[in-house]
Every structure is written in structure tokens, then in C-alpha cells.
Design a protein around this motif. Structure first.
Motif, mmCIF file in Angstrom:
data_model
loop_
_atom_site.group_PDB
_atom_site.id
_atom_site.type_symbol
_atom_site.label_atom_id
_atom_site.label_comp_id
_atom_site.label_asym_id
_atom_site.label_seq_id
_atom_site.Cartn_x
_atom_site.Cartn_y
_atom_site.Cartn_z
ATOM 1 N N GLU A 24 0.832 -1.201 0.000
ATOM 2 C CA GLU A 24 0.000 0.000 0.000
ATOM 3 C C GLU A 24 0.865 1.249 0.000
ATOM 4 O O GLU A 24 0.610 2.199 -0.738
ATOM 5 N N GLN A 25 1.904 1.268 0.842
ATOM 6 C CA GLN A 25 2.778 2.428 0.933
ATOM 7 C C GLN A 25 3.656 2.574 -0.311
ATOM 8 O O GLN A 25 3.949 3.681 -0.747
ATOM 9 N N GLY A 45 0.458 0.934 -3.817
ATOM 10 C CA GLY A 45 -0.982 1.141 -3.790
ATOM 11 C C GLY A 45 -1.383 2.561 -4.147
ATOM 12 O O GLY A 45 -2.372 2.789 -4.866
ATOM 13 N N ILE A 46 -0.614 3.550 -3.670
ATOM 14 C CA ILE A 46 -0.918 4.948 -3.972
ATOM 15 C C ILE A 46 -0.738 5.224 -5.460
ATOM 16 O O ILE A 46 -1.568 5.881 -6.100
ATOM 17 N N TRP A 47 0.336 4.705 -6.030
ATOM 18 C CA TRP A 47 0.552 4.835 -7.480
ATOM 19 C C TRP A 47 -0.593 4.171 -8.248
ATOM 20 O O TRP A 47 -1.100 4.711 -9.236
ATOM 21 N N GLY A 97 -6.021 -5.076 -2.788
ATOM 22 C CA GLY A 97 -7.332 -4.488 -3.005
ATOM 23 C C GLY A 97 -7.341 -3.013 -3.339
ATOM 24 O O GLY A 97 -8.398 -2.381 -3.296
ATOM 25 N N ALA A 98 -6.200 -2.444 -3.731
ATOM 26 C CA ALA A 98 -6.138 -1.009 -4.027
ATOM 27 C C ALA A 98 -7.084 -0.628 -5.164
ATOM 28 O O ALA A 98 -7.854 0.334 -5.056
ATOM 29 N N PHE A 99 -7.042 -1.396 -6.269
ATOM 30 C CA PHE A 99 -7.928 -1.076 -7.390
ATOM 31 C C PHE A 99 -9.342 -1.560 -7.105
ATOM 32 O O PHE A 99 -10.310 -0.901 -7.506
ATOM 33 N N THR A 100 -9.488 -2.665 -6.406
ATOM 34 C CA THR A 100 -10.821 -3.155 -6.051
ATOM 35 C C THR A 100 -11.596 -2.079 -5.303
ATOM 36 O O THR A 100 -12.802 -1.897 -5.521
ATOM 37 N N PHE A 155 -5.013 -8.349 3.721
ATOM 38 C CA PHE A 155 -5.074 -6.894 3.798
ATOM 39 C C PHE A 155 -6.298 -6.385 3.055
ATOM 40 O O PHE A 155 -7.022 -5.498 3.536
ATOM 41 N N ALA A 156 -6.564 -6.950 1.868
ATOM 42 C CA ALA A 156 -7.717 -6.522 1.071
ATOM 43 C C ALA A 156 -9.013 -6.676 1.855
ATOM 44 O O ALA A 156 -9.923 -5.842 1.747
ATOM 45 N N ARG A 157 -9.093 -7.732 2.644
ATOM 46 C CA ARG A 157 -10.326 -7.986 3.395
ATOM 47 C C ARG A 157 -10.553 -6.984 4.536
ATOM 48 O O ARG A 157 -11.631 -6.948 5.122
#
Length: 262
Positions: A15-16, A19-21, A49-52, A76-78
Motif C-alpha cells: 500500500e505504501q 498502492g498509492i501509485w 485491493g487497491a484497485f478493487t 489486507f484486502a479484506r
């Protein structure tokens, strides 16, 4: 640099680092797609799950199924708000655990170069969407300097150092994407380039974030301290700070869309 398997097994670090990108590019990607609301989506290689999350926030889907090989990423996504609707499963992009014509749209976000057989992955996306359904992806331009980590990869290469790159970087070329989509039998194929920028508080912020990548961290950790200092100096020179010490880095992705024939 060596091409070998890269494992993403830390959802918080991803994520760090990426995910931001991913969300920055994903926003532009969804603006371009302008999909109807209320679709059934499959997010292949959903990672943490960033795009989800974007799909759930922006597209009001009636169903989202996320597939990824990493259980740690899925865990993490969950934890995301998207999990109120999205369901996450461990699985293989080349053998999706869904019946034919199960979804209205299939997407891979920053995934295709990690699929051992990209053509097979695209055929699986084709298989699981309904006739008339859409198959889409966006992927960093890995061979054209579009990867957010390229300032470091390029300097490692210039220093003759080893590194880890995705196994199928060729699949990120726009021409290669078009060939894959047309080869799978998709129609109305369209492409576009996506350019994004990210501002870091300072160079240390950029460096620390980037080293959370499993493609970089083991290489840098194995280097001699003097070589690491040289690498830092070279990367710093590529990314000059503004008057407040902030660093702005850019990235470029290739996007493609196509429909399964009706």
C-alpha cells in the motif's frame, strides 16, 4: 537485471509502495473506461485491493470478485471498506475458478507482466466475461521507463548491480498489449497512455517507500554500504528536490480495452 518471480506478501508495505501509485493511475483508467454502473466485475491479481476499492467506490458494482495468489495480500484486502461487497479468493490468473460468462467486465491492474503466460491470462479474462463484456488492463511501461521504481532500477543497472524484474516485461509494450487482445479474439480494441505523478515529503520518503518493493529490497539489503551510499547519491541526482525539499516522481502506464464478441 535478473528476471525472476517477485512475491508480494505484505499488503501494508505494498500500500505504501505501490498502492498509492495504482490508485492514481486507476482513477484516470476508470475515467477513460466510463463503465456503466451495476456491473459484475472480476479483479484479477487484485493484490491488497487497491484497485478493487476504486471499483466499489466509483462503479457501484453489483458484484466484485478479487483473485490473487498471495493470501497475505488478500488478508489486507479484506480489511478495506470494499470488503463489504467485494469477495477475495486465492487463485491463479491462468486458471480462474469461475464458470464461463460469469462477469460483465474483467480487469487486471498492474498485473499482466507477472503472469507467466500473459496470453493465457487474457484468454481466461475473455472466457469469464459475457458476450459483449469488456476485458481491460493497465500496466506500467516497464521497458520504456514508466515504472515508478525506474529511477532506482536504472541506477542499479548503470552500476552493474543485479536486481529483480518481472518475468514478462515485454507484455507491457502497447504493441504487445494490442497483439494479446486481438489474438484472444477481442473486438473494438482501444489503447491509451496514462501519466501520473506523486509527490513525496522529501528524498527519504521516496527512498523508504520504494524499498518496500520486493523487487528492490533484497538487492539493496545485499549491497555493501558504500555501494548503497553511491546508489542513493545517484538516485537523488535524478530526482531534484523543490524549495521545500519535496520530491516529485512520475510514472507512465499503458492501458487497453476490448469487448468479447456478442
Amino acid at each position: 537485471m535478473a528476471e525472476q518471480q517477485i512475491r508480494f506478501d505484505d499488503g501494508a508495505a505494498y500500500e505504501q509502495m505501490m498502492g498509492i501509485w495504482s490508485r492514481s493511475a486507476g482513477e484516470i483508467f476508470l475515467d477513460w473506461l466510463a463503465p456503466p454502473l451495476g456491473l459484475r466485475w472480476i479483479d484479477i491479481g487484485c493484490g491488497n485491493g487497491a484497485f478493487t476499492e476504486l471499483l466499489v467506490e466509483r462503479c457501484s458494482p453489483v458484484e466484485v470478485q478479487g483473485i490473487d495468489p498471495s493470501e497475505a495480500q488478500l488478508a489486507f484486502a479484506r480489511t478495506r471498506p470494499a470488503s463489504r461487497l467485494a469477495k477475495f479468493h486465492q487463485g491463479d490468473a491462468m486458471a480462474l475458478p469461475f464458470a464461463d460468462s460469469s462477469f460483465d467486465a474483467a480487469v487486471m491492474a498492474l498485473v499482466l507482466v507477472f503472469v507467466p503466460d500473459p496470453a493465457k491470462g487474457v484468454r481466461e479474462m475473455f472466457r469469464v466475461v459475457v458476450p459483449g463484456g469488456e476485458v481491460v488492463t493497465y500496466m506500467w511501461d516497464m521497458l520504456g521507463g514508466g515504472n515508478p521504481l525506474d529511477p532506482i532500477h536504472s541506477e542499479l543497472q548503470a552500476m552493474g548491480m543485479g536486481g529483480t524484474r518481472p518475468p514478462r516485461m515485454e507484455a507491457s509494450r502497447m504493441e504487445a498489449l494490442r497483439d494479446l487482445w486481438i489474438g484472444a479474439g477481442l473486438e473494438e480494441v482501444q489503447t491509451r497512455e496514462i501519466t501520473v505523478h506523486r509527490t513525496f515529503a522529501n528524498f527519504d520518503d521516496f527512498w523508504t517507500s520504494s524499498l518496500k518493493s520486493p523487487a528492490l529490497q533484497p538487492t539493496v539489503a545485499a549491497m555493501k554500504s558504500g555501494d548503497v551510499e553511491t546508489l542513493i547519491s545517484r538516485v537523488r541526482a535524478r530526482l531534484p528536490a523543490d524549495a521545500d525539499g519535496r520530491i516529485t516522481a512520475g510514472a507512465r502506464a499503458h492501458a487497453i480495452r476490448g469487448h468479447r464478441p456478442k
